[in-house]
Design a protein around this motif. Structure first.
Motif, PDB file in Angstrom:
ATOM      1  N   PRO A  96      79.442 -10.585  34.106  1.00  0.00           N
ATOM      2  CA  PRO A  96      78.974 -12.021  33.258  1.00  0.00           C
ATOM      3  C   PRO A  96      78.822 -13.197  34.277  1.00  0.00           C
ATOM      4  N   LYS A  97      78.138 -14.432  34.033  1.00  0.00           N
ATOM      5  CA  LYS A  97      77.951 -15.430  35.002  1.00  0.00           C
ATOM      6  C   LYS A  97      79.280 -16.118  35.491  1.00  0.00           C
ATOM      7  N   ASN A 157      67.442 -16.533  38.615  1.00  0.00           N
ATOM      8  CA  ASN A 157      68.623 -16.175  39.627  1.00  0.00           C
ATOM      9  C   ASN A 157      68.399 -14.417  39.797  1.00  0.00           C
ATOM     10  N   VAL A 177      69.906  -7.836  35.705  1.00  0.00           N
ATOM     11  CA  VAL A 177      71.004  -7.508  34.302  1.00  0.00           C
ATOM     12  C   VAL A 177      69.924  -7.632  33.247  1.00  0.00           C
ATOM     13  N   GLU A 220      69.616 -12.093  41.198  1.00  0.00           N
ATOM     14  CA  GLU A 220      70.713 -11.196  40.680  1.00  0.00           C
ATOM     15  C   GLU A 220      70.753 -10.878  39.570  1.00  0.00           C
ATOM     16  N   GLU A 221      71.019 -11.778  38.742  1.00  0.00           N
ATOM     17  CA  GLU A 221      71.201 -11.862  37.372  1.00  0.00           C
ATOM     18  C   GLU A 221      69.882 -11.484  36.373  1.00  0.00           C
ATOM     19  N   TYR A 236      78.223  -4.555  36.594  1.00  0.00           N
ATOM     20  CA  TYR A 236      77.733  -5.937  36.175  1.00  0.00           C
ATOM     21  C   TYR A 236      78.595  -6.528  35.643  1.00  0.00           C
ATOM     22  N   PHE A 245      72.056 -17.274  31.616  1.00  0.00           N
ATOM     23  CA  PHE A 245      72.367 -16.106  32.424  1.00  0.00           C
ATOM     24  C   PHE A 245      70.863 -15.615  32.685  1.00  0.00           C
ATOM     25  N   GLY A 246      70.760 -15.349  33.983  1.00  0.00           N
ATOM     26  CA  GLY A 246      69.407 -15.062  34.700  1.00  0.00           C
ATOM     27  C   GLY A 246      68.634 -16.309  35.222  1.00  0.00           C
TER      28      GLY A 246
END
Length: 551
Positions: free
Chosen positions: A228-229, A194, A200, A196-197, A226, A180-181
């Motif tokens: 999850p992926k 990423n 978070v 957008e991620e 928010y 994630f990210g």
């Protein structure tokens, strides 16, 4: 011509496309074979897909096949055992397996084969044309099973060796769902942010350093939209924990950090290796946060700052996911809202209905009332009293009893118990005969068989204990002393708020024995494993290992 009822078992070890083809091929093979056999009736094909052959734990279809063959599986302290159920006749008398390694690559499967043979169910391994119809076949079969097992060990070693080489090169690895990210590029084996991620990820670290606990962070993310992926309504607890402990977020690629064991010695979860064994490569991943931010979060997690930052602060936490356990089926309770009233109920009851589990619901207000009572009493003081009670029980009830048995002649007592044991075994055999005859109520015979099994198990344990020699008794006393010292060394700091308290406890929900509409909450410590281990061994759990039992 007598028709033989047969079953077939097939398995593949992954969910890849090639293995899916293999799975379908095995399935089609048995169907075609059945159509050609005039003296056989194919009852069912049992098929496990995407499951390893090195363990029986998750092979649901295999277990269903064993059950249909009239064999019960019992979970012991260290392993599963298997026993014929006289109340059930097998649905078939032969099992076909196309390839020996498809059946199992675990030599312990011999125990199951023996029980199947006793119940007149034969297993035919087609690849080696071996029918297990006699224990004399075990030597040959064991050779092939051991070959399959060694093959798995060799493959596992090659994978581990390959991982070590890639770790030394600093190659970036991600799981099946990515990180994630970041977006992962498999051809170049690189990561890009990423954006957008990444927002978070930054927010998670920001909230954590501002004193938010994991559950409050989860609530914040959900309330602010928010997700999850890969979809879902909310992040999982473990997801937030992984974000807070993943060095990639400050630009560092760490390999060789975890050890999950070998193929036949798997750990229940991956263990973190000592830091001097890690392979660390800095500035090879685009950073989302600074190294300083990551280190602050790590120190906070380790408790160096946590106690000071959280002292005396209650943040209105009302989410206890994963902490409330059903006392009937052992599954977690989940949060629900009905016309503004927040309550928790068993997840099995919620998903499958009261036929599967009918344990009582519990209001959030009752849970928080119970936690407040514990806080008011003082957690540290309560735990010290609990420790003292357990140590006294171990010292003056169990250890003293063991000490008295040194140089004591228990032959007569053991002989008496063995006579009782033989009597119970005879009774159990008579119950089995009555069951097979069909002349008596089967429900009554089931209850009687269960009662006899409990008596037999208790006698076996008692005979084993009384048959120990002085050296074995002294060794057990020495183990007691070590456990007592372990318990003595458990210490906790005083807790001032619910959020900190729930990290130390789990809550068991049961129905009140005299009031069906009233729940009982049993509040248990999570971290007193030495106490639970010794208490379970000597059957002193009930009424002792709870901080408090009635709310």
């Amino acid at each position: 011509m007598d028709i033989i009822k047969v079953a077939a078992y097939c398995r593949v070890s992954t969910n890849s496309k090639d293995q899916t083809n293999s799975f379908e091929n095995q399935h089609d093979y048995f169907l075609d074979r059945s159509n050609k056999m005039t003296n056989e009736e194919l009852v069912e094909i049992y098929a496990d897909k995407g499951i390893s052959g090195t363990s029986l734990k998750k092979r649901d279809e295999f277990k269903r096949m064993i059950y249909d063959a009239g064999i019960n599986e019992y979970k012991g302290n260290k392993k599963f055992t298997y026993e014929i159920d006289p109340s059930r006749k097998p649905k078939f008398n032969k099992i076909y397996v196309r390839n020996t390694s498809r059946f199992a690559r675990d030599a312990a499967i011999i125990e199951i084969l023996r029980e199947l043979l006793k119940n007149n169910v034969l297993v035919h391994f087609l690849d080696i044309d071996l029918i297990y119809d006699s224990i004399e076949k075990e030597f040959t079969l064991n050779l092939f099973l051991n070959f399959s097992q060694q093959e798995s060990v060799d493959k596992s070693k090659k994978v581990r060796d390959g991982n070590e080489v890639s770790a030394n090169k600093g190659i970036i690895r991600v799981g099946g769902k990515g990180i994630f990210g970041y977006d992962y590029h498999p051809i170049t084996k690189t990561l890009t942010v990423n954006e957008e991620e990444a927002i978070v990820v930054k927010k998670v670290f920001e909230l954590y350093l501002n004193g938010y606990g994991i559950r409050r962070i989860l609530n914040y993310l959900q309330e602010n939209g928010y997700r999850p992926k890969h979809g879902g309504e909310r992040f999982a607890i473990n997801m937030i924990k992984r974000i807070l402990t993943n060095e990639k977020y400050f630009g560092c690629n760490v390999r060789n950090k975890y050890d999950s064991g070998t193929v036949f010695n798997k750990k229940s979860y991956a263990h973190v290796k000592p830091e001097d064994e890690w392979k660390v490569f800095e500035d090879v991943v685009p950073a989302i946060i600074t190294k300083e931010t990551f280190e602050q979060a790590r120190k906070l997690k380790q408790g160096k700052l946590h106690h000071e930052l959280q002292r005396g602060i209650y943040k209105g936490i009302s989410e206890y996911a994963g902490l409330i356990i059903c006392g009937k089926c052992g599954k977690p309770y989940t949060r629900n809202i009905d016309r503004g009233r927040i309550f928790y109920n068993c997840s099995i009851k919620k998903s499958k209905g009261t036929n599967e589990c009918d344990n009582i619901n519990v209001n959030l207000s009752l849970i928080e009332e119970a936690l407040d009572i514990i806080l008011k009493k003082g957690v540290k003081e309560s735990f010290e009293k609990y420790k003292s009670i357990m140590i006294d029980i171990l010292k003056y009830r169990i250890r003293d009893e063991l000490t008295k048995r040194i140089d004591q002649d228990t032959t007569k007592e053991v002989d008496i118990l063995k006579q009782k044991y033989d009597n119970f075994i005879q009774q159990k055999n008579r119950v089995a005969d009555l069951y097979i005859s069909g002349d008596f109520d089967k429900a009554y015979l089931d209850n009687k068989a269960n009662e006899l099994n409990i008596e037999i198990s208790a006698l076996e344990s008692r005979i084993k204990e009384l048959s120990k020699n002085n050296d074995e008794i002294l060794d057990e006393i020495s183990q007691f002393d070590r456990v007592i010292q372990e318990i003595h060394d458990i210490n906790i700091e005083e807790v001032k708020n619910r959020e900190h308290l729930v990290n130390l406890l789990k809550i068991i929900v049961e129905r009140h024995p005299k009031n069906e509409k009233r729940p009982i909450l049993k509040i248990m410590y999570k971290f007193d494993e030495p106490i639970k281990r010794i208490a379970e061994k000597y059957n002193i759990l009930e009424g002792i290992n709870y901080m408090t039992t009635h709310f």
